[in-house]
Design a protein around this motif. Sequence first.
Motif, PDB file in Angstrom:
ATOM      1  N   TYR A   1     -72.703  34.240 -64.691  1.00  5.94           N
ATOM      2  CA  TYR A   1     -72.230  35.342 -65.524  1.00  5.94           C
ATOM      3  C   TYR A   1     -73.281  36.443 -65.519  1.00  5.94           C
ATOM      4  O   TYR A   1     -74.450  36.219 -65.163  1.00  5.94           O
ATOM      5  CB  TYR A   1     -71.986  34.859 -66.955  1.00  5.94           C
ATOM      6  CG  TYR A   1     -73.222  34.279 -67.603  1.00  5.94           C
ATOM      7  CD1 TYR A   1     -74.078  35.082 -68.356  1.00  5.94           C
ATOM      8  CD2 TYR A   1     -73.560  32.930 -67.432  1.00  5.94           C
ATOM      9  CE1 TYR A   1     -75.228  34.548 -68.920  1.00  5.94           C
ATOM     10  CE2 TYR A   1     -74.709  32.405 -67.997  1.00  5.94           C
ATOM     11  CZ  TYR A   1     -75.540  33.217 -68.734  1.00  5.94           C
ATOM     12  OH  TYR A   1     -76.683  32.697 -69.278  1.00  5.94           O
ATOM     13  N   GLU A   2     -72.865  37.637 -65.925  1.00  2.00           N
ATOM     14  CA  GLU A   2     -73.791  38.768 -65.970  1.00  2.00           C
ATOM     15  C   GLU A   2     -74.475  38.876 -67.320  1.00  2.00           C
ATOM     16  O   GLU A   2     -75.711  38.907 -67.411  1.00  2.00           O
ATOM     17  CB  GLU A   2     -73.067  40.066 -65.645  1.00  2.00           C
ATOM     18  CG  GLU A   2     -73.996  41.281 -65.621  1.00  2.00           C
ATOM     19  CD  GLU A   2     -73.272  42.563 -65.247  1.00  2.00           C
ATOM     20  OE1 GLU A   2     -73.950  43.604 -65.117  1.00  2.00           O
ATOM     21  OE2 GLU A   2     -72.030  42.538 -65.095  1.00  2.00           O
TER      22      GLU A   2
ATOM     23  N   SER B   1     -67.367  34.808 -72.630  1.00  2.00           N
ATOM     24  CA  SER B   1     -66.197  35.543 -72.147  1.00  2.00           C
ATOM     25  C   SER B   1     -66.107  35.560 -70.622  1.00  2.00           C
ATOM     26  O   SER B   1     -65.020  35.450 -70.056  1.00  2.00           O
ATOM     27  CB  SER B   1     -66.228  36.976 -72.674  1.00  2.00           C
ATOM     28  OG  SER B   1     -67.406  37.652 -72.254  1.00  2.00           O
ATOM     29  N   GLU B   2     -67.248  35.656 -69.945  1.00  2.27           N
ATOM     30  CA  GLU B   2     -67.234  35.815 -68.496  1.00  2.27           C
ATOM     31  C   GLU B   2     -66.958  34.520 -67.737  1.00  2.27           C
ATOM     32  O   GLU B   2     -66.531  34.554 -66.578  1.00  2.27           O
ATOM     33  CB  GLU B   2     -68.553  36.406 -68.016  1.00  2.27           C
ATOM     34  CG  GLU B   2     -68.807  37.824 -68.495  1.00  2.27           C
ATOM     35  CD  GLU B   2     -70.165  38.349 -68.064  1.00  2.27           C
ATOM     36  OE1 GLU B   2     -70.554  38.079 -66.913  1.00  2.27           O
ATOM     37  OE2 GLU B   2     -70.832  39.006 -68.880  1.00  2.27           O
TER      38      GLU B   2
ATOM     39  N   ASN C   1     -76.061  35.723 -62.966  1.00  5.09           N
ATOM     40  CA  ASN C   1     -75.626  36.046 -61.610  1.00  5.09           C
ATOM     41  C   ASN C   1     -76.748  35.971 -60.582  1.00  5.09           C
ATOM     42  O   ASN C   1     -76.517  35.608 -59.429  1.00  5.09           O
ATOM     43  CB  ASN C   1     -75.001  37.450 -61.574  1.00  5.09           C
ATOM     44  CG  ASN C   1     -73.625  37.495 -62.198  1.00  5.09           C
ATOM     45  OD1 ASN C   1     -72.991  36.471 -62.419  1.00  5.09           O
ATOM     46  ND2 ASN C   1     -73.150  38.699 -62.497  1.00  5.09           N
TER      47      ASN C   1
END
Length: 249
Positions: free
Chosen positions: A39-40, A45-46, A12
Amino acid sequence: MPRETIVLVGRNEVQSVAEQHADRLRNAGIVDTVTTATYELEPESELIETLSDVRGDQIYAVPMCFAHTHETLKDIPRALKRLSGEVQYCDPIGKHQAVTEAIRSRAVAASDANALVLVALGNSRDSHARTAATSHAARLRASFDEVRTTYLLQSPAVECARYTLKADHAVACPLFVSECEATRDRIPEQLELHRGGIDYAEPFGAHDAVTDAIAVAVKRARANSKPSTPSPDLVADADPVATDGRGRD
């Protein structure tokens, strides 16, 4: 004509920098579409929703980080298998020769010192960051009297830089794409910047030369692209990630 898309993928904190490069690449017109995906913590998954909107017959995925990590070698490739279209995965942008110019430019803008400290994250399990940092150091010795490479997570450690430098005045360049906790807090603290004698440059990632590095990576991937085979630019221990759009290696 096949529709070509570039996906700039990373954590991110690189979102703003990735968007700057995406705008420049769109203006350059080297592909039909340029998008970003961040994504974090968990890319597989994100990124499901973001990647579901990406369209292209040929997709070039470029990791927005300095060097390969477990995420770029394992997690991101698994996420990219969700893309429809033929995916060609490029190396992280940090190893490219154009990035050397970005680092030099950041150092000169921050200081008139003739000694340079390069600070990478590093990884005690592999040599990807060390290899990239060492290659930049070798090129930058033409511009600086003293160049040292240091790391947060392996030796030589960044906290030792102040005590091993021969010069009284140096500039430190973080080998990171964007500002993050490491560049804001950890590196300045371990370099003891408050004591003076070491100036501090910005991360290299938003520099125009990095856009050139991304464009070169895409052009190389295009030239070497073959269905169902990994990019020849990938390191030997990377998983195969070029797919036929249905998740098959």
